[in-house]
Design an enzyme around this catalytic site. Sequence first.
Site, PDB file in Angstrom:
ATOM      1  N   VAL A   1       0.825  -1.206   0.000  1.00 11.53           N
ATOM      2  CA  VAL A   1       0.000   0.000   0.000  1.00 11.53           C
ATOM      3  C   VAL A   1       0.858   1.255   0.000  1.00 11.53           C
ATOM      4  O   VAL A   1       0.632   2.167  -0.800  1.00 11.53           O
ATOM      5  CB  VAL A   1      -0.963  -0.031   1.204  1.00 11.53           C
ATOM      6  CG1 VAL A   1      -1.616   1.321   1.420  1.00 11.53           C
ATOM      7  CG2 VAL A   1      -2.027  -1.085   0.958  1.00 11.53           C
TER       8      VAL A   1
ATOM      9  N   THR B   1      -5.328  -0.501   7.319  1.00 12.18           N
ATOM     10  CA  THR B   1      -6.674  -0.936   7.721  1.00 12.18           C
ATOM     11  C   THR B   1      -6.686  -1.092   9.239  1.00 12.18           C
ATOM     12  O   THR B   1      -5.984  -1.955   9.776  1.00 12.18           O
ATOM     13  CB  THR B   1      -6.998  -2.266   7.029  1.00 12.18           C
ATOM     14  OG1 THR B   1      -6.918  -2.060   5.611  1.00 12.18           O
ATOM     15  CG2 THR B   1      -8.384  -2.759   7.407  1.00 12.18           C
TER      16      THR B   1
ATOM     17  N   LEU C   1      -7.237  -0.792  -2.880  1.00  7.72           N
ATOM     18  CA  LEU C   1      -6.587  -1.429  -4.039  1.00  7.72           C
ATOM     19  C   LEU C   1      -6.453  -2.934  -3.844  1.00  7.72           C
ATOM     20  O   LEU C   1      -6.433  -3.422  -2.706  1.00  7.72           O
ATOM     21  CB  LEU C   1      -5.214  -0.794  -4.299  1.00  7.72           C
ATOM     22  CG  LEU C   1      -4.116  -0.887  -3.239  1.00  7.72           C
ATOM     23  CD1 LEU C   1      -3.431  -2.240  -3.231  1.00  7.72           C
ATOM     24  CD2 LEU C   1      -3.074   0.202  -3.487  1.00  7.72           C
ATOM     25  N   ARG C   2      -6.397  -3.635  -4.970  1.00  3.45           N
ATOM     26  CA  ARG C   2      -6.140  -5.082  -4.948  1.00  3.45           C
ATOM     27  C   ARG C   2      -4.722  -5.329  -5.404  1.00  3.45           C
ATOM     28  O   ARG C   2      -4.224  -4.645  -6.308  1.00  3.45           O
ATOM     29  CB  ARG C   2      -7.053  -5.814  -5.959  1.00  3.45           C
ATOM     30  CG  ARG C   2      -8.489  -5.923  -5.574  1.00  3.45           C
ATOM     31  CD  ARG C   2      -9.319  -6.265  -6.791  1.00  3.45           C
ATOM     32  NE  ARG C   2      -9.092  -5.287  -7.859  1.00  3.45           N
ATOM     33  CZ  ARG C   2      -9.393  -5.466  -9.138  1.00  3.45           C
ATOM     34  NH1 ARG C   2      -9.927  -6.595  -9.546  1.00  3.45           N
ATOM     35  NH2 ARG C   2      -9.171  -4.515 -10.026  1.00  3.45           N
TER      36      ARG C   2
ATOM     37  N   PHE D   1     -16.793 -10.782  -8.244  1.00  2.00           N
ATOM     38  CA  PHE D   1     -16.514 -11.558  -7.016  1.00  2.00           C
ATOM     39  C   PHE D   1     -17.489 -12.705  -6.830  1.00  2.00           C
ATOM     40  O   PHE D   1     -17.887 -13.044  -5.720  1.00  2.00           O
ATOM     41  CB  PHE D   1     -16.443 -10.625  -5.788  1.00  2.00           C
ATOM     42  CG  PHE D   1     -15.060 -10.055  -5.642  1.00  2.00           C
ATOM     43  CD1 PHE D   1     -14.533  -9.234  -6.618  1.00  2.00           C
ATOM     44  CD2 PHE D   1     -14.258 -10.377  -4.556  1.00  2.00           C
ATOM     45  CE1 PHE D   1     -13.245  -8.726  -6.540  1.00  2.00           C
ATOM     46  CE2 PHE D   1     -12.964  -9.891  -4.456  1.00  2.00           C
ATOM     47  CZ  PHE D   1     -12.469  -9.060  -5.453  1.00  2.00           C
TER      48      PHE D   1
ATOM     49  N   CYS E   1      -5.339  -9.833   3.262  1.00  2.00           N
ATOM     50  CA  CYS E   1      -6.369  -8.951   3.830  1.00  2.00           C
ATOM     51  C   CYS E   1      -7.680  -9.615   4.219  1.00  2.00           C
ATOM     52  O   CYS E   1      -8.100  -9.498   5.361  1.00  2.00           O
ATOM     53  CB  CYS E   1      -6.597  -7.784   2.886  1.00  2.00           C
ATOM     54  SG  CYS E   1      -5.146  -6.716   2.903  1.00  2.00           S
TER      55      CYS E   1
ATOM     56  N   LYS F   1      -7.454 -11.808   7.483  1.00  2.00           N
ATOM     57  CA  LYS F   1      -7.193 -11.085   8.742  1.00  2.00           C
ATOM     58  C   LYS F   1      -8.272 -10.043   9.018  1.00  2.00           C
ATOM     59  O   LYS F   1      -8.639  -9.813  10.169  1.00  2.00           O
ATOM     60  CB  LYS F   1      -5.802 -10.446   8.725  1.00  2.00           C
ATOM     61  CG  LYS F   1      -5.704  -9.155   7.936  1.00  2.00           C
ATOM     62  CD  LYS F   1      -4.438  -8.381   8.249  1.00  2.00           C
ATOM     63  CE  LYS F   1      -4.263  -7.192   7.336  1.00  2.00           C
ATOM     64  NZ  LYS F   1      -5.229  -6.096   7.512  1.00  2.00           N
TER      65      LYS F   1
ATOM     66  N   LYS G   1      -3.429 -15.332  -5.558  1.00  2.00           N
ATOM     67  CA  LYS G   1      -4.155 -14.913  -6.757  1.00  2.00           C
ATOM     68  C   LYS G   1      -3.117 -14.598  -7.822  1.00  2.00           C
ATOM     69  O   LYS G   1      -1.921 -14.471  -7.509  1.00  2.00           O
ATOM     70  CB  LYS G   1      -5.040 -13.702  -6.468  1.00  2.00           C
ATOM     71  CG  LYS G   1      -4.245 -12.484  -5.985  1.00  2.00           C
ATOM     72  CD  LYS G   1      -5.127 -11.303  -5.712  1.00  2.00           C
ATOM     73  CE  LYS G   1      -5.426 -10.544  -6.975  1.00  2.00           C
ATOM     74  NZ  LYS G   1      -6.134  -9.276  -6.738  1.00  2.00           N
TER      75      LYS G   1
END
Length: 431
Positions: free
Chosen positions: A7, A118, A149-150, A248, A259, A262, A320
């Site tokens: 990030v 976060t 963001l991903r 999704f 992410c 958690k 991913k």
Amino acid sequence: MIGAGYVGLVSGACFADFGHSVVCVDTDARKIEALRAGRMPIYEPGLEELVRRTTAAGDLAFSTELGPAVAGAEAVFIAVGTPARRGDGHADLSYVYAAAREIAAHLTGFTVVVTKSTVPVGAGDEVERIIRAARPDADFAVVSNPEFLREGAAIGDFKRPDRIVIGADDPRARDAMALIYRPLTLNQAPLMVTSRRSSELIKYAANAFLAMKITFINEMADLCEAVGADVQEVARGVGMDKRIGGKFLHAGPGYGGSCFPKDTLALIKTAQDHGAPARLVETTAAVNDQRKRAMARKIVKACGGDVRGKTIALLGLAFKPNTDDMRDAPSIAIVTALQDQGARVRAHDPVAMEHAKQTLADVVYCETPYRCAEGADALAIVTEWDAYRALDLERLGRAMRERRLIDLRNIYRPHEARAAGFAYSSVGRPG
Ligand code: NAD
Ligand code: UGA
């Protein structure tokens, strides 16, 4: 920008690309040294070029020294990690609070301190308390600005966000944030100003909802298998309803990554602590946990119920595609479960093998998918990298001892795989 991880680095480089002057600070001296030499600590498409361009233009710099960076800044973003705390699943805020303490010591003039990490509801209040206690004289405001963001699509997501959320109570801070994001709002990105607490909760609610959506379609996939329906058709038919949306809804081996796992846990804990349990999220996390090992059972079943002494080839280890991040990747649970049952595991991933080696022992890492298939009794696709979408199935089959393909991402058509002589199984599609 405090923290030069996924990030911090991506946000810092994108802000610099807008023409802002950015210093990314990290305590990890090796990371900073590598960045200064133009080497990226993470695999993220487009990042190296963006960092090269912005550093050459003089808009982006890297440092291990927080003091000078903070002293000269109008805004300081905290983008350090908030992993799950060992034992109870709460977000570990020690890095955030340590950063706040360090920042406090160096504030000069009015400064906006922004939590981009976060963080659970109320963390902004604590950051404010920490800074105020250390520097009663300082002129500052603490703002929440969660990042959506991903990984793997981080730059595009940052530059074309669905929304920018600013949780700020101080009007000066709102104005400063509006200026920082002006290049995006000029491009029609919606900027939403909320209270700090709402902003903190928006981030968790969004991630939990997405995790729930994935888990829902995964359960529908199981039902499809039981009743002879096709989950891709079901997802499409459901997703065409604009109130639901088609994104999704890809069934697979369960969500992973740094992410969703958690953040769902942290939201569950916050909700319990406040006497408002989030039962849907609790169930989502539990169902997703079970799913990863269930995928190993699916592979075992495809092998006739026993994998002892058999060789299983896995394609894809990252959680991913387009990332080398292995945090909470479904592959970890799958490999471990297969090894527990006596299987030998071979694996390939286009970029995540170096990271995987730190987590997964006793795996034979292979340079190509075809090498990976050599001598295998079954081959499972775990991550849907583009490189796996058009494999030469005939060549793959020739390398294997038995032609068994378990496609956990539904990237092949059943009839194509069967035409190449494979016993083929996938997720939520007729067997
Ligand atoms: P990361 O682990 O990749 O990076 C965090 C960095 O912070 C590390 O390089 C670490 O050395 C550094 N750091 C820790 N303490 C520091 C300090 N006191 N001073 C300077 N540097 C320090 O983490 P990440 O994936 O970038 O995530 C950061 C936060 O953003 C988390 O709260 C995460 O939930 C959130 N987030 C992550 C993503 C993502 O895709 N990874 C997306 C949205 C939000
Ligand atoms: C996710 C969110 O999408 C981001 O908006 C958010 O900022 C980020 O978490 C975060 O808070 O860190 P990320 O974890 O990078 O981003 O990746 P996703 O694309 O969301 O995928 C997460 C997991 O869900 C992966 O394991 C993926 O394979 C799985 N997934 C995703 C599915 O199984 N099916 C889908 O349809 C979508």
